[in-house]
Scaffold this motif. Structure first.
Motif, PDB file in Angstrom:
ATOM      1  N   ASP A   1     -10.484   3.041  -8.010  1.00  0.00           N
ATOM      2  CA  ASP A   1     -10.490   4.204  -7.120  1.00  0.00           C
ATOM      3  C   ASP A   1      -9.122   4.488  -6.496  1.00  0.00           C
ATOM      4  O   ASP A   1      -8.373   3.553  -6.171  1.00  0.00           O
ATOM      5  CB  ASP A   1     -11.534   3.941  -6.022  1.00  0.00           C
ATOM      6  CG  ASP A   1     -11.526   5.025  -4.962  1.00  0.00           C
ATOM      7  OD1 ASP A   1     -11.853   6.172  -5.300  1.00  0.00           O
ATOM      8  OD2 ASP A   1     -11.180   4.718  -3.801  1.00  0.00           O
TER       9      ASP A   1
ATOM     10  N   SER B   1      -4.675   7.195  -2.609  1.00  0.00           N
ATOM     11  CA  SER B   1      -4.135   5.832  -2.628  1.00  0.00           C
ATOM     12  C   SER B   1      -3.536   5.544  -3.999  1.00  0.00           C
ATOM     13  O   SER B   1      -4.205   5.708  -5.022  1.00  0.00           O
ATOM     14  CB  SER B   1      -5.254   4.824  -2.338  1.00  0.00           C
ATOM     15  OG  SER B   1      -5.822   5.057  -1.063  1.00  0.00           O
TER      16      SER B   1
ATOM     17  N   ALA C   1       0.851  -1.185   0.000  1.00  0.00           N
ATOM     18  CA  ALA C   1       0.000   0.000   0.000  1.00  0.00           C
ATOM     19  C   ALA C   1       0.890   1.240   0.000  1.00  0.00           C
ATOM     20  O   ALA C   1       1.914   1.279   0.694  1.00  0.00           O
ATOM     21  CB  ALA C   1      -0.910  -0.008   1.223  1.00  0.00           C
TER      22      ALA C   1
ATOM     23  N   THR D   1       0.001  -3.093   6.604  1.00  0.00           N
ATOM     24  CA  THR D   1      -0.074  -1.625   6.659  1.00  0.00           C
ATOM     25  C   THR D   1       1.119  -0.989   7.371  1.00  0.00           C
ATOM     26  O   THR D   1       1.180   0.233   7.487  1.00  0.00           O
ATOM     27  CB  THR D   1      -1.358  -1.169   7.381  1.00  0.00           C
ATOM     28  OG1 THR D   1      -1.299  -1.616   8.746  1.00  0.00           O
ATOM     29  CG2 THR D   1      -2.601  -1.704   6.698  1.00  0.00           C
TER      30      THR D   1
ATOM     31  N   GLU E   1      -5.054  -5.570  -2.107  1.00  0.00           N
ATOM     32  CA  GLU E   1      -5.005  -6.334  -3.349  1.00  0.00           C
ATOM     33  C   GLU E   1      -4.844  -5.455  -4.590  1.00  0.00           C
ATOM     34  O   GLU E   1      -4.405  -5.927  -5.641  1.00  0.00           O
ATOM     35  CB  GLU E   1      -6.291  -7.176  -3.512  1.00  0.00           C
ATOM     36  CG  GLU E   1      -6.501  -8.224  -2.431  1.00  0.00           C
ATOM     37  CD  GLU E   1      -7.021  -7.635  -1.109  1.00  0.00           C
ATOM     38  OE1 GLU E   1      -6.944  -8.342  -0.096  1.00  0.00           O
ATOM     39  OE2 GLU E   1      -7.488  -6.481  -1.092  1.00  0.00           O
ATOM     40  N   ARG E   2      -5.224  -4.191  -4.506  1.00  0.00           N
ATOM     41  CA  ARG E   2      -5.148  -3.328  -5.689  1.00  0.00           C
ATOM     42  C   ARG E   2      -3.872  -2.485  -5.745  1.00  0.00           C
ATOM     43  O   ARG E   2      -3.727  -1.633  -6.612  1.00  0.00           O
ATOM     44  CB  ARG E   2      -6.399  -2.439  -5.779  1.00  0.00           C
ATOM     45  CG  ARG E   2      -7.618  -3.204  -6.277  1.00  0.00           C
ATOM     46  CD  ARG E   2      -8.725  -2.292  -6.796  1.00  0.00           C
ATOM     47  NE  ARG E   2      -9.467  -1.665  -5.725  1.00  0.00           N
ATOM     48  CZ  ARG E   2      -9.478  -0.346  -5.480  1.00  0.00           C
ATOM     49  NH1 ARG E   2      -8.785   0.463  -6.244  1.00  0.00           N
ATOM     50  NH2 ARG E   2     -10.188   0.129  -4.495  1.00  0.00           N
TER      51      ARG E   2
ATOM     52  N   SER F   1      -9.849   3.603  -0.619  1.00  0.00           N
ATOM     53  CA  SER F   1      -9.130   2.420  -1.100  1.00  0.00           C
ATOM     54  C   SER F   1      -7.834   2.186  -0.343  1.00  0.00           C
ATOM     55  O   SER F   1      -7.057   1.298  -0.694  1.00  0.00           O
ATOM     56  CB  SER F   1      -8.810   2.574  -2.598  1.00  0.00           C
ATOM     57  OG  SER F   1      -9.989   2.559  -3.363  1.00  0.00           O
TER      58      SER F   1
ATOM     59  N   THR G   1      -3.234   3.135  -5.965  1.00  0.00           N
ATOM     60  CA  THR G   1      -3.671   1.823  -6.429  1.00  0.00           C
ATOM     61  C   THR G   1      -3.315   1.666  -7.899  1.00  0.00           C
ATOM     62  O   THR G   1      -3.076   2.648  -8.606  1.00  0.00           O
ATOM     63  CB  THR G   1      -5.194   1.669  -6.275  1.00  0.00           C
ATOM     64  OG1 THR G   1      -5.825   2.765  -6.960  1.00  0.00           O
ATOM     65  CG2 THR G   1      -5.611   1.673  -4.819  1.00  0.00           C
TER      66      THR G   1
ATOM     67  N   VAL H   1      -7.194  -1.399   0.724  1.00  0.00           N
ATOM     68  CA  VAL H   1      -7.538  -2.472  -0.213  1.00  0.00           C
ATOM     69  C   VAL H   1      -6.231  -2.959  -0.833  1.00  0.00           C
ATOM     70  O   VAL H   1      -5.863  -2.617  -1.960  1.00  0.00           O
ATOM     71  CB  VAL H   1      -8.534  -1.976  -1.287  1.00  0.00           C
ATOM     72  CG1 VAL H   1      -8.991  -3.135  -2.158  1.00  0.00           C
ATOM     73  CG2 VAL H   1      -9.740  -1.312  -0.637  1.00  0.00           C
TER      74      VAL H   1
END
Ligand SMILES: [Cu+2]
Length: 230
Positions: A156, A150, A94, A221, A166-167, A161, A152, A164
């Motif tokens: 989004d 984010s 992340a 995180t 996984e993205r 996000s 990603t 999240v």
């Protein structure tokens, strides 16, 4: 020469000119006021050097994450080119822009490791007030502030996000990650970009038997690198 209203034609023309001037003057004032109220959209290039978040090398397995982000801003459109090395291989990481808008933000100092109890930390001993050598996501928040954007790979890019995992981009087998995406960011973030920070998260902790940075939200995180946007 008289008009139907009994006034000379020259008088009528003069009155028309005055009327036009009266109407035109407020319109011109209004236009200049509108122009002053809407400053030019923020434009420019920014960068951030990512350096390791302070940590005890035993507690986090000796990570040493460094990197660089180049940012190109045109209004709300931000193009991000970010590379980082020293990450947990083959795991998503992340990455966010963090910060209180128009506020003071910083990358967390070692003293941020207050260990007052972190609800998402099942890994390290919970001894309130005793530093565990790791600055968790929550412990870093007072320094780097909330998630604004984010990074990603798909979909989004808002704070929604942020977790999240996984993205987010995955580091390769050598622990290197490269991210390139053009995204739309909130105007408040765009205007305050040079007050904000980029934080990269995620590590596989040696104290956890499951060798994945996704085995707990705490690991996924955990902030590992941070950089001031200049
Ligand atoms: Cu973050």
């Amino acid at each position: 020469m008289l008009t139907s209203g009994g006034h000379p034609a020259i008088w009528k023309v003069t009155m028309q000119r005055k009327l036009i001037l009266l109407l035109a003057a407020p319109a011109a004032l209004l236009m200049s006021a509108t122009a002053a109220a809407a400053p030019a959209p923020p434009v420019g290039t920014f960068s951030a050097d990512l350096t390791p978040i302070p940590h005890d090398s035993t507690a986090d397995g000796g990570s040493n994450v460094t990197g660089h982000a180049a940012l190109s801003l045109a209004g709300r459109n931000l193009t991000v080119d970010l590379t980082a090395t020293g990450l947990t291989p083959n795991e998503p990481h992340a990455m966010h822009i963090h910060g209180v808008l128009a506020g003071a933000n910083e990358c967390p100092p070692a003293s941020a490791d207050v260990n007052t109890g972190d609800p998402i930390d099942p890994v390290t001993p919970q001894i309130a007030g005793t530093p565990d050598g790791l600055i968790s996501l929550a412990e870093g928040l007072p320094s780097y502030g909330p998630i604004d954007v984010s990074f990603t790979q798909t979909g989004d890019t808002s704070a929604a996000s942020g977790l999240v995992v996984e993205r987010f981009p995955v580091a390769n087998a050598a622990g290197t990650l490269s991210y390139h995406r053009s995204i739309k960011i909130p105007i408040g973030v765009a205007k305050n970009l040079s007050d904000l920070h980029i934080v990269v998260h995620g590590t596989d902790l040696p104290s956890d038997a499951d060798h994945s940075s996704l085995s707990s939200l705490f690991e996924a995180t955990l902030p590992v690198a941070c950089g001031t946007i200049n």
